[in-house]
Motif scaffolding. Sequence first.
Motif, PDB file in Angstrom:
ATOM      1  N   SER A  34      -0.796  -2.409  -9.638  1.00 20.21           N
ATOM      2  CA  SER A  34      -1.064  -0.997  -9.939  1.00 20.21           C
ATOM      3  C   SER A  34      -0.056  -0.374 -10.886  1.00 20.21           C
ATOM      4  CB  SER A  34      -1.065  -0.190  -8.640  1.00 20.21           C
ATOM      5  OG  SER A  34       0.258  -0.110  -8.099  1.00 20.21           O
ATOM      6  N   TRP A  46      -0.506  13.008  -3.632  1.00 15.75           N
ATOM      7  CA  TRP A  46      -0.731  11.669  -4.195  1.00 15.75           C
ATOM      8  C   TRP A  46      -0.783  10.583  -3.126  1.00 15.75           C
ATOM      9  CZ3 TRP A  46       4.089  12.436  -7.763  1.00 15.75           C
ATOM     10  CH2 TRP A  46       3.848  13.511  -8.636  1.00 15.75           C
ATOM     11  N   THR A  47      -0.139  10.833  -1.987  1.00 11.30           N
ATOM     12  CA  THR A  47      -0.043   9.791  -0.955  1.00 11.30           C
ATOM     13  C   THR A  47      -0.983  10.029   0.225  1.00 11.30           C
ATOM     14  OG1 THR A  47       1.827  10.939   0.093  1.00 11.30           O
ATOM     15  CG2 THR A  47       2.347   9.277  -1.573  1.00 11.30           C
ATOM     16  N   LYS A  48      -1.916  10.953   0.092  1.00  9.08           N
ATOM     17  CA  LYS A  48      -2.877  11.156   1.185  1.00  9.08           C
ATOM     18  C   LYS A  48      -3.732   9.918   1.399  1.00  9.08           C
ATOM     19  CE  LYS A  48      -3.431  16.187   1.291  1.00  9.08           C
ATOM     20  NZ  LYS A  48      -4.352  17.337   1.054  1.00  9.08           N
ATOM     21  N   GLU A  49      -4.165   9.319   0.310  1.00  6.33           N
ATOM     22  CA  GLU A  49      -4.975   8.107   0.402  1.00  6.33           C
ATOM     23  C   GLU A  49      -4.062   6.880   0.367  1.00  6.33           C
ATOM     24  OE1 GLU A  49      -8.198   8.144   0.926  1.00  6.33           O
ATOM     25  OE2 GLU A  49      -8.254  10.352   0.833  1.00  6.33           O
ATOM     26  N   ASP A  50      -4.401   5.885   1.176  1.00  7.02           N
ATOM     27  CA  ASP A  50      -3.580   4.672   1.262  1.00  7.02           C
ATOM     28  C   ASP A  50      -4.022   3.686   0.176  1.00  7.02           C
ATOM     29  OD1 ASP A  50      -1.652   2.940   2.143  1.00  7.02           O
ATOM     30  OD2 ASP A  50      -2.877   2.116   3.768  1.00  7.02           O
ATOM     31  N   ALA A  51      -3.661   4.014  -1.063  1.00  8.51           N
ATOM     32  CA  ALA A  51      -4.094   3.205  -2.202  1.00  8.51           C
ATOM     33  C   ALA A  51      -3.331   1.888  -2.247  1.00  8.51           C
ATOM     34  CB  ALA A  51      -3.873   3.977  -3.500  1.00  8.51           C
ATOM     35  N   THR A 105       3.999   4.766  -5.630  1.00  8.73           N
ATOM     36  CA  THR A 105       2.644   5.172  -5.985  1.00  8.73           C
ATOM     37  C   THR A 105       2.195   4.399  -7.222  1.00  8.73           C
ATOM     38  OG1 THR A 105       3.449   6.990  -7.381  1.00  8.73           O
ATOM     39  CG2 THR A 105       2.957   7.501  -5.066  1.00  8.73           C
ATOM     40  N   HIS A 162       0.830   3.948   1.870  1.00  7.36           N
ATOM     41  CA  HIS A 162       1.333   4.358   3.185  1.00  7.36           C
ATOM     42  C   HIS A 162       2.392   3.399   3.703  1.00  7.36           C
ATOM     43  CE1 HIS A 162      -2.391   7.045   4.286  1.00  7.36           C
ATOM     44  NE2 HIS A 162      -1.699   7.494   3.255  1.00  7.36           N
ATOM     45  N   SER A 213       0.839  -1.191   0.000  1.00  2.00           N
ATOM     46  CA  SER A 213       0.000   0.000   0.000  1.00  2.00           C
ATOM     47  C   SER A 213       0.876   1.243   0.000  1.00  2.00           C
ATOM     48  CB  SER A 213      -0.938   0.019   1.215  1.00  2.00           C
ATOM     49  OG  SER A 213      -0.214   0.317   2.399  1.00  2.00           O
TER      50      SER A 213
END
Length: 700
Positions: A615, A605-610, A579, A515, A513
Amino acid sequence: MKAFSGHPLEPLSADEIRQAAAACRAYADQNGIGSLRFNVISLQEPPKKQLVGYLKAAAAAAGEGAAAAAPPVPLPRRAFVILQLPGLCGVVEAEVDLQAGVSEPSAEAVLSWTTVAGVCALASPDDCLEAEALCKADPQVQQLLKDRYGITDMDSLCCDPWSIHASPVDERAIQCFLYVKTCPEDNAYAHPLDMTPVVGLDSGRVLRIDLPYKCGPGGGPIEWNKENSNYHTALQSCVRTDMKPLNITQPQGPSFSVQGNHISWHNWSFILGFNYREGIVLHDVRYKYGGVTRPVMHRVSLVEMAVPYADPREPYVRKCAFDVGDYGLGYCTFPLTLGCDCLGHIHYFDATLANSKGEPVTISKAICMHEEDTGLLYKHVDYRTGHAESRRGRRLVISHVSTVVNYEYAFYWYLYMDGALGLDIKLTGELSTNMLSPGENPAAPDYGTLVGPGVNAQHHQHMFCARLDPAVGDEDGGRGVVVKELDVETLPWNGLSNPYGNGFRTVETALTSVHGAQRCIAPERGRVWKFVNPELLNPVSKQPVAYKLVPAAHPPLAALPGSLIGRKGHFATKQLWVTPHHDKQNWPAGDYVFGAKDCTGLAVWTKEDAPLLGSDPVVWYSFGVTHVVRPEDFPIMPVEVCGFTLKPAGFFPRNPCLDLPYDKNAASVDNHTNGHANGNGNGNGHANGNGSGSCCSGGA
């Protein structure tokens, strides 16, 4: 205009730059838009999905696989343009279709025309030259120079144009640090002045003048250092005569081949790109082994750097240049010189960029490519027979040098015979100096080092960020690549499994992920990061093929968390970020860095733990140096080197260099005496064991 027949990643030609500029002017005329100032005209790279399809088709056409296929269908050729309009607080981004055969400027070629409000375009070379001219011509600047320093000759004045960190003005502006030359060849950085004008680039005038620590206007003359400290050849009184030539010769020429921007060397192949911002870009990097060519990296480049200075006082708190985003490494590239910058059999590439008028400007010999000997690649002596096998290594070097005001950054991309790929950055040039401030210890300044009488060179950091788009054998561009962290773990004492305390093992952790993939170096753990392709297994180890990123030990960002530097230079707060690929995510500090107060890149870009699995991950690697200044760094700085290496880690079933031929260099000379080497009669016996073998395979 002839139809474009090259690779879709080749930089724009001079004709294409003219065509893009003409199309933008035609669009502006058609829509009643006033005069245009061009900040950027560059290649708009095709979307990765399209590009991967093209590259797969090109590989098939070259004979990869069972049989050669038809050539790939050409991709659209487009230009990306950044424009500045009078009165616009922001920029315009335009995309231009570069259709072949267009003879007249066509507004219809402009596919998009988008206003981006509230941002500042980077400082182009024209901006920097104009800022210095405006500073020198300003009457208040001239009067203050006369009153404070007794300086009236504007030709002796040097105005270093710096982007402004924490700008005190609302306008797009440049701050000028001032220096004096006592003659045209003089080193101006030995003569700093305590005065910092701020030049507005939109209004075309000096907006303010900071007079930090000395007297105000009319307060009497200020003593500035008049002692010279020079490096220019013309000013050296004593030049050594004991240096003998050290020549590099390749009688049969180099081992690389060049077709346009497609380069092959030994088992490597890649496409060489170059643009205004990143400088050198390596695309579609492949390695051939066992008759099969596999992709290693889809794209690699250096995408940002921050240079924060240590002095927390005005105006020096504003010294933090983001040289990639503020100026552009390509824009700051200067021609290289054969025999000085580059030794050996050199292949040069010119670079064509655009000026503020939309005209092409060609930098001759912008990129140097050559081979270098790297010393011993491998060696072993069978001490029982005395037989030795050794091979010398080589690397292919692709380099350019950017002069960003006072500093030179020399970028060296390396391809090694064993499948390794790396970057070295050599930092050199001039220290940014200033006068001592009141209250500072004249023998030991708080935030720098004295390099001349009253001349302080402030400590600072150079924090870089590379963008790595790994493929690792995946012809789909790396969509299936998994990033893993590998640490060395010492086993605890255990009477059964570790009775002597010597046991250790490796521990791999998949970074699944966004994060979880924010990581720091850990030299004490031998930490590396692996780019793994789980779809391909190594036939020997039975593990997935991989490349590993080997980080060098380097310091963290010194600025405090939450500080402006910490926010804007967010990329430097960790060493590794991962990312999901996105065509519009290219710049870790943001698309528009000049004058910005926050990071609009990785921090967003890294605020959400995608999730990262599947990916098509992009790796952002941050590294750098802390430059605690030495007197030996002045008047010109010997190179300081930092960088990283990517190494195959199970990508090959064995050492890929076993097919190298034996090659004993006939030009090497033995200058030591036989009497010294064999004086005790045991020299040869010790070297060759029982005396039956030779020191090198294939010859005595």
